[in-house]
Design a protein around this motif. Structure first.
Motif, PDB file in Angstrom:
ATOM      1  N   GLY A  24      50.784  71.386 -34.123  1.00 13.10           N
ATOM      2  CA  GLY A  24      51.052  70.497 -32.998  1.00 13.10           C
ATOM      3  C   GLY A  24      50.582  69.085 -33.255  1.00 13.10           C
ATOM      4  O   GLY A  24      51.274  68.122 -32.918  1.00 13.10           O
ATOM      5  N   ARG A  25      49.419  68.951 -33.876  1.00 17.51           N
ATOM      6  CA  ARG A  25      48.910  67.611 -34.178  1.00 17.51           C
ATOM      7  C   ARG A  25      49.792  66.905 -35.205  1.00 17.51           C
ATOM      8  O   ARG A  25      50.027  65.699 -35.109  1.00 17.51           O
ATOM      9  N   ARG A  26      50.276  67.662 -36.195  1.00 18.58           N
ATOM     10  CA  ARG A  26      51.162  67.051 -37.187  1.00 18.58           C
ATOM     11  C   ARG A  26      52.466  66.589 -36.535  1.00 18.58           C
ATOM     12  O   ARG A  26      52.948  65.483 -36.812  1.00 18.58           O
ATOM     13  N   GLU A  27      53.046  67.426 -35.700  1.00 10.24           N
ATOM     14  CA  GLU A  27      54.289  67.044 -35.036  1.00 10.24           C
ATOM     15  C   GLU A  27      54.083  65.833 -34.134  1.00 10.24           C
ATOM     16  O   GLU A  27      54.940  64.940 -34.069  1.00 10.24           O
ATOM     17  N   LEU A  28      52.956  65.797 -33.434  1.00  7.61           N
ATOM     18  CA  LEU A  28      52.645  64.645 -32.590  1.00  7.61           C
ATOM     19  C   LEU A  28      52.542  63.381 -33.431  1.00  7.61           C
ATOM     20  O   LEU A  28      53.078  62.322 -33.059  1.00  7.61           O
ATOM     21  N   THR A  29      51.882  63.486 -34.573  1.00  6.26           N
ATOM     22  CA  THR A  29      51.743  62.326 -35.454  1.00  6.26           C
ATOM     23  C   THR A  29      53.101  61.853 -35.960  1.00  6.26           C
ATOM     24  O   THR A  29      53.391  60.649 -35.955  1.00  6.26           O
ATOM     25  N   TYR A  30      53.948  62.791 -36.382  1.00 11.29           N
ATOM     26  CA  TYR A  30      55.275  62.418 -36.872  1.00 11.29           C
ATOM     27  C   TYR A  30      56.093  61.740 -35.785  1.00 11.29           C
ATOM     28  O   TYR A  30      56.764  60.717 -36.028  1.00 11.29           O
ATOM     29  N   ALA A  31      56.065  62.294 -34.577  1.00 13.86           N
ATOM     30  CA  ALA A  31      56.865  61.728 -33.488  1.00 13.86           C
ATOM     31  C   ALA A  31      56.405  60.313 -33.137  1.00 13.86           C
ATOM     32  O   ALA A  31      57.231  59.404 -32.965  1.00 13.86           O
ATOM     33  N   VAL A  32      55.099  60.117 -33.052  1.00  9.99           N
ATOM     34  CA  VAL A  32      54.586  58.782 -32.713  1.00  9.99           C
ATOM     35  C   VAL A  32      54.920  57.783 -33.816  1.00  9.99           C
ATOM     36  O   VAL A  32      55.333  56.646 -33.538  1.00  9.99           O
ATOM     37  N   LEU A 135      69.440  47.299 -40.280  1.00  7.75           N
ATOM     38  CA  LEU A 135      68.055  47.693 -40.070  1.00  7.75           C
ATOM     39  C   LEU A 135      67.785  48.005 -38.605  1.00  7.75           C
ATOM     40  O   LEU A 135      66.996  48.909 -38.284  1.00  7.75           O
ATOM     41  N   CYS A 136      68.422  47.261 -37.720  1.00  6.25           N
ATOM     42  CA  CYS A 136      68.275  47.543 -36.294  1.00  6.25           C
ATOM     43  C   CYS A 136      68.850  48.922 -35.959  1.00  6.25           C
ATOM     44  O   CYS A 136      68.270  49.687 -35.188  1.00  6.25           O
ATOM     45  N   LEU A 137      69.990  49.233 -36.551  1.00  8.29           N
ATOM     46  CA  LEU A 137      70.584  50.549 -36.364  1.00  8.29           C
ATOM     47  C   LEU A 137      69.662  51.646 -36.888  1.00  8.29           C
ATOM     48  O   LEU A 137      69.446  52.677 -36.219  1.00  8.29           O
ATOM     49  N   LEU A 138      69.083  51.440 -38.066  1.00  3.65           N
ATOM     50  CA  LEU A 138      68.175  52.422 -38.646  1.00  3.65           C
ATOM     51  C   LEU A 138      66.943  52.612 -37.764  1.00  3.65           C
ATOM     52  O   LEU A 138      66.502  53.737 -37.516  1.00  3.65           O
ATOM     53  N   GLY A 139      66.382  51.491 -37.292  1.00  3.16           N
ATOM     54  CA  GLY A 139      65.204  51.598 -36.429  1.00  3.16           C
ATOM     55  C   GLY A 139      65.497  52.351 -35.144  1.00  3.16           C
ATOM     56  O   GLY A 139      64.683  53.156 -34.681  1.00  3.16           O
ATOM     57  N   GLY A 140      66.658  52.095 -34.558  1.00  6.19           N
ATOM     58  CA  GLY A 140      67.024  52.816 -33.348  1.00  6.19           C
ATOM     59  C   GLY A 140      67.167  54.311 -33.582  1.00  6.19           C
ATOM     60  O   GLY A 140      66.749  55.124 -32.754  1.00  6.19           O
ATOM     61  N   VAL A 141      67.738  54.675 -34.714  1.00  8.47           N
ATOM     62  CA  VAL A 141      67.893  56.104 -35.041  1.00  8.47           C
ATOM     63  C   VAL A 141      66.526  56.759 -35.229  1.00  8.47           C
ATOM     64  O   VAL A 141      66.287  57.877 -34.752  1.00  8.47           O
ATOM     65  N   LEU A 142      65.611  56.083 -35.914  1.00 13.42           N
ATOM     66  CA  LEU A 142      64.271  56.641 -36.114  1.00 13.42           C
ATOM     67  C   LEU A 142      63.555  56.831 -34.782  1.00 13.42           C
ATOM     68  O   LEU A 142      62.920  57.879 -34.545  1.00 13.42           O
ATOM     69  N   ALA A 143      63.645  55.824 -33.906  1.00  5.77           N
ATOM     70  CA  ALA A 143      63.007  55.947 -32.589  1.00  5.77           C
ATOM     71  C   ALA A 143      63.639  57.074 -31.779  1.00  5.77           C
ATOM     72  O   ALA A 143      62.943  57.820 -31.070  1.00  5.77           O
ATOM     73  N   ALA A 144      64.947  57.222 -31.875  1.00  3.00           N
ATOM     74  CA  ALA A 144      65.624  58.301 -31.161  1.00  3.00           C
ATOM     75  C   ALA A 144      65.188  59.669 -31.681  1.00  3.00           C
ATOM     76  O   ALA A 144      65.012  60.617 -30.904  1.00  3.00           O
ATOM     77  N   LEU A 145      64.998  59.797 -32.991  1.00  2.00           N
ATOM     78  CA  LEU A 145      64.531  61.057 -33.561  1.00  2.00           C
ATOM     79  C   LEU A 145      63.124  61.393 -33.072  1.00  2.00           C
ATOM     80  O   LEU A 145      62.828  62.542 -32.729  1.00  2.00           O
ATOM     81  N   GLY A 146      62.252  60.383 -33.045  1.00  2.00           N
ATOM     82  CA  GLY A 146      60.900  60.617 -32.522  1.00  2.00           C
ATOM     83  C   GLY A 146      60.923  61.022 -31.058  1.00  2.00           C
ATOM     84  O   GLY A 146      60.180  61.907 -30.631  1.00  2.00           O
ATOM     85  N   GLY A 147      61.780  60.375 -30.270  1.00  2.00           N
ATOM     86  CA  GLY A 147      61.891  60.742 -28.867  1.00  2.00           C
ATOM     87  C   GLY A 147      62.457  62.138 -28.680  1.00  2.00           C
ATOM     88  O   GLY A 147      61.996  62.893 -27.818  1.00  2.00           O
ATOM     89  N   ALA A 148      63.456  62.494 -29.486  1.00  2.00           N
ATOM     90  CA  ALA A 148      64.041  63.829 -29.379  1.00  2.00           C
ATOM     91  C   ALA A 148      63.022  64.909 -29.741  1.00  2.00           C
ATOM     92  O   ALA A 148      62.945  65.956 -29.083  1.00  2.00           O
ATOM     93  N   LEU A 149      62.219  64.662 -30.779  1.00  2.00           N
ATOM     94  CA  LEU A 149      61.180  65.621 -31.158  1.00  2.00           C
ATOM     95  C   LEU A 149      60.164  65.787 -30.033  1.00  2.00           C
ATOM     96  O   LEU A 149      59.720  66.902 -29.728  1.00  2.00           O
ATOM     97  N   THR A 150      59.814  64.684 -29.381  1.00  2.00           N
ATOM     98  CA  THR A 150      58.879  64.739 -28.263  1.00  2.00           C
ATOM     99  C   THR A 150      59.473  65.491 -27.085  1.00  2.00           C
ATOM    100  O   THR A 150      58.788  66.275 -26.417  1.00  2.00           O
ATOM    101  N   ALA A 151      60.744  65.254 -26.795  1.00  2.00           N
ATOM    102  CA  ALA A 151      61.395  65.928 -25.675  1.00  2.00           C
ATOM    103  C   ALA A 151      61.496  67.434 -25.898  1.00  2.00           C
ATOM    104  O   ALA A 151      61.413  68.220 -24.947  1.00  2.00           O
TER     105      ALA A 151
END
Length: 200
Positions: A24-32, A135-151
């Motif tokens: 859980g801590r690893r997943e939290l770290t990856y998502a953040v 790069l903006c597109l890439l950053g948005g995708v990374l943030a979306a992946l982190g949010g999806a993992l959190t959700a």
């Protein structure tokens, strides 16, 4: 010989107690990290020059007009900043609230990625720099992946400061005082009587 071998086999097959918490801590770290890195990259890319337009003014020298992603899409940098703050807020939330925050971050990341995609596909005037929208597109995708993992899994992760909340109360004596306080008082009383409290 067989007994020792059986004991060794039993010890090797015993489950590791802290495995779910560590995961859980690893997943939290990856998502953040995904949310912070993606949103930060998108915000930085949105402030770069996406297009340069040279405007002629007759007999006067032509003027150069630089346009950043934030100039072309004013909401882009704002959404990236909100996603950046939300990535840090993942640490301070828990359970259902954390999952809701993750869903919001996923939507923000997709919106930021859409802004980067617009910069790549739009027919902008003048000299166009396509690397910044990418790069903006890439950053948005990374943030979306982190949010999806959190959700999806955020309610299973530990909350910030949980170790302190589970701490047991201090031991008390029959008269209600902490044991450490009573021990200190008795040591001072022994010194007042001329005794050495370290000698039992």
């Amino acid at each position: 010989m067989n007994a020792s071998g059986g004991a060794g086999a039993a010890g090797s097959s015993a489950p590791v107690g802290g495995a779910p918490a560590d995961r859980g801590r690893r997943e939290l770290t990856y998502a953040v990290l995904l949310c912070l890195a993606g949103a930060g990259l998108a915000f930085w890319a949105a402030t770069r020059t996406w297009s340069v337009e040279v405007v002629g003014r007759g007999s006067l020298p032509a003027t150069r007009q630089d346009r950043s992603g934030a100039d072309l899409l004013p909401w882009l940098s704002a959404l990236a900043l909100v996603a950046l703050a939300g990535g840090g807020a993942v640490l301070a939330t828990r359970a259902r609230l954390r999952r809701l925050l993750g869903a919001l971050l996923a939507l923000l990341g997709l919106a930021v990625a859409a802004g980067g995609g617009y910069g790549l596909a739009a027919g902008l005037d003048g000299e166009v720099s396509r690397q910044w929208p990418a790069l903006c597109l890439l950053g948005g995708v990374l943030a979306a992946l982190g949010g999806a993992l959190t959700a999806l899994r955020g309610d299973r992760w530990p909350a910030m400061g949980a170790r302190y909340e589970r701490r047991s109360p201090p031991e008390t004596t029959p008269d209600g005082r902490p044991a450490t306080e009573r021990g200190t008082r008795e040591a001072w009383d022994a010194l007042d009587r001329g005794e050495d409290p370290t000698v039992s």
